[in-house]
Scaffold this motif. Structure first.
Motif, short mmCIF file in Angstrom:
data_model
loop_
_atom_site.label_atom_id
_atom_site.label_comp_id
_atom_site.label_asym_id
_atom_site.label_seq_id
_atom_site.Cartn_x
_atom_site.Cartn_y
_atom_site.Cartn_z
N ALA A 120 -1.83 4.12 11.60
CA ALA A 120 -2.53 2.69 11.71
C ALA A 120 -1.89 1.76 12.89
O ALA A 120 -2.21 0.58 13.41
N ALA A 121 -0.36 1.94 12.76
CA ALA A 121 0.00 1.23 13.15
C ALA A 121 0.40 1.67 15.02
O ALA A 121 0.66 0.83 15.91
N GLY A 122 0.90 2.65 15.19
CA GLY A 122 0.79 3.03 16.71
C GLY A 122 -1.15 2.51 17.30
O GLY A 122 -1.17 2.24 18.74
N PHE A 123 -1.59 2.80 16.47
CA PHE A 123 -3.41 2.79 17.01
C PHE A 123 -3.53 1.12 17.69
O PHE A 123 -3.67 0.07 18.11
N SER B 22 -0.65 6.82 2.71
CA SER B 22 0.96 7.68 3.05
C SER B 22 1.48 7.03 4.28
O SER B 22 1.13 6.18 4.83
N ALA B 23 2.65 7.65 4.16
CA ALA B 23 3.42 7.60 5.38
C ALA B 23 2.62 8.10 6.73
O ALA B 23 3.21 6.68 7.70
N GLY B 24 2.49 8.75 6.95
CA GLY B 24 2.06 9.23 8.12
C GLY B 24 0.05 8.10 8.79
O GLY B 24 0.03 7.93 9.68
N SER B 25 -0.54 7.93 7.64
CA SER B 25 -1.27 7.49 7.79
C SER B 25 -0.78 5.66 8.08
O SER B 25 -1.63 5.01 8.97
N ALA B 26 0.19 5.49 7.81
CA ALA B 26 0.39 4.28 7.79
C ALA B 26 1.28 4.26 9.26
O ALA B 26 1.39 3.47 10.19
N LEU C 62 0.71 -1.53 0.02
CA LEU C 62 0.03 -0.26 -0.12
C LEU C 62 0.86 1.49 0.13
O LEU C 62 0.49 2.04 -0.96
N LEU C 63 1.73 1.20 0.59
CA LEU C 63 2.42 2.48 0.77
C LEU C 63 3.59 2.97 -0.61
O LEU C 63 3.96 3.49 -1.20
N ARG C 64 4.04 1.25 -1.14
CA ARG C 64 4.93 1.79 -2.05
C ARG C 64 3.84 1.93 -3.58
O ARG C 64 4.68 3.43 -4.42
#
Length: 62
Positions: free
Chosen positions: A32-35, A25-29, A18-20
């Motif tokens: 999501a990881a923090g969540f 976006s990197a911010g959304s990723a 999805l990032l590639r």
């Protein structure tokens, strides 16, 4: 334990693609990881793990 590692690897792979491809976006990723990390430390972690195990057991029984 093996299922958890497999799911983490699967989610990491999906997130990578999805990032590639610019779908995420990197911010959304990062959000999501923090969540995910914060969700793992709440009381919701046990029911989510139970639900995941139940779904995987149902799929294996097919």
């Amino acid at each position: 334990m093996a299922v958890t590692v497999s799911l983490v690897a699967l989610f990491a792979l999906v997130l990578f693609f999805l990032l590639r491809h610019g779908s995420l976006s990197a911010g959304s990723a990062f959000i999501a990881a923090g969540f995910g990390f914060f969700l793992a430390s709440t009381g919701a972690a046990a029911p989510i793990n139970q639900l995941t195990n139940a779904v995987l057991d149902a799929v294996a029984a097919l």
